[in-house]
Design an enzyme around this catalytic site. Structure first.
Site: not given
Ligand code: ADP
Ligand code: AMP
Length: 214
Positions: A13, A88, A127, A160, A171
């Site tokens: 995302k 969420r 990541r 992270r 999660r």
């Molecule tokens: P989210 O915001 O949904 O938690 P991220 O955008 O941070 O996910 O992506 C999670 C991990 O996967 C990151 O390390 C990112 O670089 C990698 N990633 C994102 N899109 C792809 C893809 N299409 N193929 C492989 N790895 C990806």
């Molecule tokens: P993210 O960076 O989107 O993966 O979010 C990391 C963490 O932040 C999540 O696992 C939750 O603990 C908290 N968080 C982020 N967005 C929300 C949301 N909309 N509602 C509740 N918790 C959130």
């Protein structure tokens, strides 16, 4: 253009939201980034959020909803925004819908980045995140020019705390229980689009651009 990114943690995302924000000139709003910035800054909001985040739980709606509604009422959101990590829960989605309705507005697109759980676990271990600007990379799939350093702002990257395997599992469970129902919520609103998030990230982006228009 007002866009919501849906999908499991690690589905991509944030990666796609950043590209959308650049292409369409709208702000990328990540509630996770806002919480992490507050934790880094030692604010009261950050202290409230930290214990939930560390355990892979959601931060309570009472904290999250007000913070997000406040953010989208700021001037830079006038022409739209891309939401990453919000809503969420169903109450978060309902509050967002109601708040926009009051202003005669509505969301335009909800894009579900679909990735099975097995692929998520591999992704999260690789990541690397920049706490400075919110950029995310992957040690194999999306690496930086200089290892461990953010291409965008030059800060050091971190793994992270909540990307450790045991927290990722938690999660994912929370995602399936509380967030996945939003797919049906936005299907009913008539704005849901699904993209195959297992493709290369540039291919995923092409599919999104096809949905949003050039
Ligand atoms: P989210 O915001 O949904 O938690 P991220 O955008 O941070 O996910 O992506 C999670 C991990 O996967 C990151 O390390 C990112 O670089 C990698 N990633 C994102 N899109 C792809 C893809 N299409 N193929 C492989 N790895 C990806
Ligand atoms: P993210 O960076 O989107 O993966 O979010 C990391 C963490 O932040 C999540 O696992 C939750 O603990 C908290 N968080 C982020 N967005 C929300 C949301 N909309 N509602 C509740 N918790 C959130």
């Amino acid at each position: 253009m007002k866009i919501i990114m849906l999908g499991a943690p690690g589905a991509g995302k944030g990666t796609q939201a950043k590209k959308i924000a650049e292409k369409y000139g709208i702000p990328h709003i990540s509630t996770g980034d806002i919480f992490r910035a507050n934790i880094k800054g030692g604010t009261e909001l950050g202290m409230k959020a930290k214990s939930y985040m560390d355990q892979g739980q959601l931060v309570p709606d009472e904290v999250t909803i007000g913070m997000l509604l406040d953010r989208i009422s700021q001037a830079d959101c006038e022409n739209g925004y891309v939401l990453d990590g919000f809503p969420r829960t169903i109450p978060q989605a309902e509050s967002l819908t109601a708040s926009l309705k009051e202003r005669g507005e509505k969301m335009d697109y909800a894009i579900d980045v679909d990735v099975p759980d097995e692929a998520i676990v591999t992704r999260m271990g690789g990541r690397r995140a920049c706490l400075g600007c919110g950029a995310t990379y992957h040690i194999v799939f999306n690496s930086t020019k200089v290892e461990g350093i953010c291409d965008a702002c030059g800060q050091e990257l971190v793994l992270r705390d909540d990307d450790k395997p045991e927290t990722v599992q938690k999660r994912l469970t929370v995602y399936h229980d509380q967030t996945q129902p939003l797919i049906d919520y936005y299907k009913n609103e008539g704005i849901l689009h699904t993209v195959d998030g297992t493709q290369d990230l540039n291919e995923v982006f092409k599919d999104i651009v096809n949905i949003l228009g050039v």
